[in-house]
Design an enzyme around this catalytic site. Structure first.
Site, short mmCIF file in Angstrom:
data_model
loop_
_atom_site.label_atom_id
_atom_site.label_comp_id
_atom_site.label_asym_id
_atom_site.label_seq_id
_atom_site.Cartn_x
_atom_site.Cartn_y
_atom_site.Cartn_z
CG ASP A 68 -1.76 1.25 1.21
OD1 ASP A 68 -2.15 1.50 0.47
OD2 ASP A 68 -1.99 1.67 2.44
CB THR A 101 -1.97 5.36 -1.60
OG1 THR A 101 -1.96 4.12 -1.72
CG2 THR A 101 -3.14 5.93 -0.81
CB THR A 102 0.76 2.81 -5.53
OG1 THR A 102 0.54 2.09 -4.29
CG2 THR A 102 2.38 2.69 -5.76
CG ASP A 403 -6.36 0.45 0.33
OD1 ASP A 403 -6.35 1.15 1.36
OD2 ASP A 403 -5.23 0.10 -0.50
#
Length: 535
Positions: A68, A101-102, A403
Site C-alpha cells: 500500500d 495511493t501508489t 482499501d
C-alpha cells in the site's frame, strides 16, 4: 575580420537594475524535483497486481510487509522537505479516496520529470504551473465522460471494483472472499436517511491471530477480543441477554491519592470489610433488580473496576462480566447495542439496557473472544473478524480490507465506475495530446508533456508484470486511436484486452482525485524557488 570587442556593461548607479543571481533558484528547484522523484521511484515498483511488496523494518525492530503506497511512504524517513510533500500527497489520496495511493505518487513523479525537461528548455515555472492546472481540469472532464454510472443495488459491480482494489495486495488470492465481505459491510452501514455518507468508523475490524485469511468472517453484532472474567466461576454464555454498559467501578471506594486511614483495632477492621461487602452487595442488588445479566465494564485508571469480591458476588447473581472495555470503544458499543452508557449506579434503569439473543464466549485459535449476536434494534454498525496465520499477514489483510472498504465508500458517494488497467490514463494521454495541438504557444507544449507523463501508469503496469512496456504502450495507443476507449493491459493474461469485460474496474473518484491531487502537488513544488531553514 577582427573579433568584435567584448561588450562591457557599465555598472550604472541606478537602484532599479541590480544584479540578480538566478542560478541558485534553478538549483533549488532541481534538487526539489530530484528528491521528490526519488520518492516516487521507490514506490513505483509496487504499482499494480503484479507489483512487488516492500518490507519495512522500523527502528523498534518491527517488520511490516505491504504493498500500500500510503503505508510505505508513511513509514519512510523522508528528510528532504519537497519529498515530504509526496508523502503528504499519498496521505491525502488515502483520506480522499482510500485507494490509488501508489498511482498518485507515480503520476506526480512522472509530471515532475516532464517539468524538469520543460524548465531546462527555459520555460517559466508559472507558465508550466498554469498549463498543468488547465490540463488537470480537462483531464477530469475526459474521465467523467468515460465513466459508467452504477447503482447501489447492482452488487456485482461493487464487488468487482472491490476485488480490483484487492488484486494488487498481498492477500489477492482471497479477493473472492474479502470483496463481497467489504461490499456487505459498507452496504449494511449506509443510512437510508443520508445515502451518500458512509462513516468507516462504523465498521470495526477485529484482528485475531490463528487460522488463515479464509476464516475471516462478517459478524452482525459485536465481537470483543477479550475473555469473560472467570475469576469466580461466573457464567460464560447468556441467552436473552440484557446488557448494561457501565462507566463506574464495582469496587469499594478508596481514599484520595495521598491519604491513608489508620485502623487501630480489629473490630474496626471487621467493620470496614463488612461495610465494603454491604456496599458491593447493595450495588449488585440494584443491578440485578433491573433484570440486567450482562455487564460491560469500562477500563478504569484510578481504582480497580472490579475486585475479586465483587466478581464473586456477580457470579453468584449469575451476571456475565466483560471487563476492561476500552474508553474509545464505548461509543461504538452503545451505538450497536442501541443502549446508553451508565455513569453512575444511581442512574441504573432498565430503559438504558441493550437486548440481545445471545452473548457467548467462543474459543478461536489460541485465545477466546466474546460474541454478541441477535441484537434487538441494532444500530447501523458491523464487525469484521479478520484471521491470519501471522501478525504480518493480519496487518496487511486489515490494510487491504480498509482499501476495499474505501473503494466501496467512493462508489456510494460518487456512483460512477471507470475501467482500470491503465485504460483511463492512455485515453487521457491521447485526448490531451489532441487538445494540445489546438492550443497555441507555450501552453500547447506544456499540455503535450503533461499528456506524455500520464503514460507512466500503463508503462509501469506493463513493466512490473514483466511485459515489454514500449510495445505494450504503443499497441495501447494504437487501439485507443481506433476508438476502443476501454482497452487496457490485462496483467494476468499478459496482453491487451477490453478491461471492462475482464471486470477490472475502479471508482471514478479514485482516478479523478489522483490526477487533481498529483497536479496540485507538482504545482506547489514548481512554485518553490528557495528553501529557507529557520533555526
Amino acid at each position: 575580420m577582427a573579433a568584435a570587442p567584448p561588450v562591457v556593461s557599465q555598472p550604472r548607479s541606478s537602484k532599479t537594475e541590480s544584479y540578480v543571481d538566478n542560478k541558485r533558484k534553478e538549483d533549488i528547484r532541481q534538487a526539489n524535483i530530484v528528491a521528490a522523484r526519488a520518492v516516487a521511484d521507490a514506490v513505483r515498483t509496487s504499482l499494480g497486481p503484479k507489483g512487488m511488496d516492500k518490507m519495512i523494518s522500523t527502528a523498534s525492530g518491527e517488520v511490516i510487509i505491504t504493498n500500500d503506497g500510503a503505508t510505505i511512504l508513511n513509514k519512510m524517513e523522508v528528510l528532504q522537505p519537497a519529498a515530504k510533500m509526496l508523502v503528504e500527497l499519498s496521505k491525502s489520496q488515502d483520506s480522499a479516496a482510500g485507494d490509488g495511493t501508489t498511482t498518485v505518487v507515480v503520476i506526480a513523479g512522472a509530471l515532475l520529470k516532464q517539468c524538469l525537461l520543460l524548465l531546462s528548455h527555459g520555460i517559466h515555472p508559472t507558465v508550466i504551473s498554469d498549463s498543468l492546472h488547465k490540463a488537470a481540469i480537462k483531464a477530469v472532464d475526459v474521465l467523467t465522460a468515460m465513466a459508467v454510472p452504477v447503482e447501489l443495488s447492482d452488487r456485482d459491480s461493487l464487488v468487482k471494483s472491490a476485488s480490483t482494489s484487492l488484486n494488487s495486495k498481498v492477500v489477492s488470492q482471497y479477493s473472492k472472499l474479502l470483496a463481497p465481505l467489504a461490499v456487505d459491510a459498507v452496504l449494511s452501514v449506509v443510512d437510508p436517511a443520508k445515502p451518500d455518507l458512509v462513516d468507516l468508523r462504523d465498521i470495526k475490524i477485529v484482528k485475531k491471530l490463528g487460522g488463515t485469511v479464509d476464516d475471516t468472517e462478517f459478524v452482525r453484532g459485536l465481537v470483543f477480543d477479550k475473555k469473560v472474567s472467570h475469576a469466580a466461576g461466573g457464567p460464560t454464555r447468556m441467552e436473552n441477554a440484557k446488557i448494561a454498559v457501565i462507566q463506574f467501578q464495582i469496587s469499594p471506594p478508596k481514599t484520595d491519592i495521598e491519604q491513608s486511614i489508620i485502623v487501630s483495632d480489629y473490630t474496626q477492621m471487621d467493620r470496614i470489610l463488612k461495610e465494603e461487602r454491604n456496599y458491593i452487595l447493595g450495588m449488585i442488588k440494584k443491578i440485578k433488580a433491573t433484570g440486567c445479566n450482562v455487564l460491560l465494564i469500562q477500563k478504569s485508571i484510578l481504582r480497580d473496576a472490579v475486585t475479586d469480591l465483587s466478581l464473586h458476588y456477580l457470579a453468584k447473581a449469575k451476571i456475565l462480566v466483560i471487563k476492561d472495555v476500552e474508553r474509545d470503544e464505548i461509543e461504538f458499543i452503545t451505538k450497536t447495542l442501541n443502549c446508553l452508557p451508565i455513569a453512575n449506579i444511581e442512574h441504573f434503569r432498565a430503559e438504558k439496557l441493550g437486548y440481545a439473543d445471545l452473548v457467548e464466549e467462543v474459543s478461536l485459535g489460541d485465545g477466546k473472544i466474546v460474541k454478541i449476536t441477535g441484537i434487538k434494534d441494532m444500530g447501523r454498525t458491523t464487525t469484521v473478524l479478520v484471521r491470519g496465520s501471522n501478525q504480518l499477514v493480519l496487518d496487511e489483510a486489515e490494510r487491504s480490507l480498509h482499501d476495499a472498504l474505501c473503494v466501496v465508500r467512493c462508489l456510494v458517494s460518487k456512483r460512477f465506475l471507470i475501467a482500470g488497467g491503465g485504460a483511463p490514463e492512455i485515453e487521457l494521454s491521447r485526448q490531451l495530446g489532441a487538445w494540445a495541438k489546438v492550443l497555441h504557444g507555450m501552453e500547447g507544449y506544456c499540455v503535450r508533456s503533461f499528456a506524455e507523463a500520464l503514460e507512466v501508469v500503463p508503462y509501469t503496469l506493463a513493466e512490473n508484470a514483466g511485459l515489454n512496456p514500449i510495445s505494450i504502450v504503443t499497441e495501447l495507443r494504437n487501439r485507443h486511436a481506433q476508438g476502443e476507449i476501454n482497452t487496457g493491459i490485462n496483467v494476468r493474461k499478459g496482453q491487451i484486452t477490453n478491461i471492462l469485460e475482464e471486470n477490472v474496474v475502479q471508482p471514478l473518484l479514485v482516478s479523478t482525485s489522483a490526477i487533481t491531487l498529483a497536479t496540485e502537488c507538482v504545482r506547489m513544488i514548481l512554485k518553490i524557488d528557495d528553501i529557507v531553514t529557520v533555526r
